[in-house]
Design a protein around this motif. Sequence first.
Motif, PDB file in Angstrom:
ATOM      1  N   MET A 178       0.801  -1.151  -0.096  1.00 27.03           N
ATOM      2  CA  MET A 178      -0.016   0.634   0.002  1.00 27.03           C
ATOM      3  C   MET A 178       0.591   0.946   0.410  1.00 27.03           C
ATOM      4  O   MET A 178       1.784   1.428   0.237  1.00 27.03           O
ATOM      5  N   LYS A 179       0.349   2.085  -0.917  1.00 28.46           N
ATOM      6  CA  LYS A 179       1.413   3.931  -1.000  1.00 28.46           C
ATOM      7  C   LYS A 179       0.847   3.673   0.265  1.00 28.46           C
ATOM      8  O   LYS A 179       0.314   4.047   1.012  1.00 28.46           O
ATOM      9  N   ASN A 202       0.138   9.947  -9.038  1.00 26.17           N
ATOM     10  CA  ASN A 202      -0.347   8.213  -8.610  1.00 26.17           C
ATOM     11  C   ASN A 202       0.227   6.895  -8.072  1.00 26.17           C
ATOM     12  O   ASN A 202       0.525   6.150  -7.739  1.00 26.17           O
ATOM     13  N   ARG A 203       1.637   6.358  -8.941  1.00 25.85           N
ATOM     14  CA  ARG A 203       2.265   6.305  -8.733  1.00 25.85           C
ATOM     15  C   ARG A 203       3.171   5.813  -7.384  1.00 25.85           C
ATOM     16  O   ARG A 203       2.740   4.672  -6.962  1.00 25.85           O
ATOM     17  N   LEU A 204       2.999   7.169  -7.272  1.00 27.98           N
ATOM     18  CA  LEU A 204       4.323   7.448  -6.207  1.00 27.98           C
ATOM     19  C   LEU A 204       3.228   7.231  -4.849  1.00 27.98           C
ATOM     20  O   LEU A 204       3.812   6.519  -3.447  1.00 27.98           O
ATOM     21  N   PHE A 205       2.039   8.096  -4.125  1.00 26.45           N
ATOM     22  CA  PHE A 205       1.497   8.238  -3.448  1.00 26.45           C
ATOM     23  C   PHE A 205      -0.088   8.013  -3.125  1.00 26.45           C
ATOM     24  O   PHE A 205      -0.573   8.150  -4.296  1.00 26.45           O
ATOM     25  N   GLN A 206      -0.740   7.827  -1.813  1.00 24.06           N
ATOM     26  CA  GLN A 206      -2.022   8.535  -2.083  1.00 24.06           C
ATOM     27  C   GLN A 206      -2.211   8.546  -0.719  1.00 24.06           C
ATOM     28  O   GLN A 206      -1.763   8.176   0.139  1.00 24.06           O
TER      29      GLN A 206
END
Length: 123
Positions: free
Chosen positions: A1-2, A95-99
């Motif tokens: 999970m980010k 979106n690829r790195l964080f949420q």
Amino acid sequence: MKRDIENTQDITLLVETFYRDLCKISEMDNLYNEVIKIDWETHIPIMVRFWGSLVLREGGYRGNILSHHHHVMEKYPLTQEMFHTWENCFLETLNRLFQGPNSDKTKKRVRAMSQSLIKKLDI
């Protein structure tokens, strides 16, 4: 999970990754590296302060993004498509790195900024 954007190191990762990704697009690479001839060692810390101010309320950014873009337009005609490319690349990187909540807030800011600049630059 980010995880979410939580600190300056996260902002730095986002900014550095974004510009690396953006410059893989030939038109954007040309704009930044050939037309503007951006000094990355100066630009990246400014953008870290800018996004840190917007996302984490860290402060430290002093500047006027509209005047900077007007200056660029004196050298090169910016288009709506270029702003959409910038926006899409930023969102993909984010979106690829964080949420999380700060990531969601950043997405809203990116979209609003892109639309605002298109409108204010009358392009």
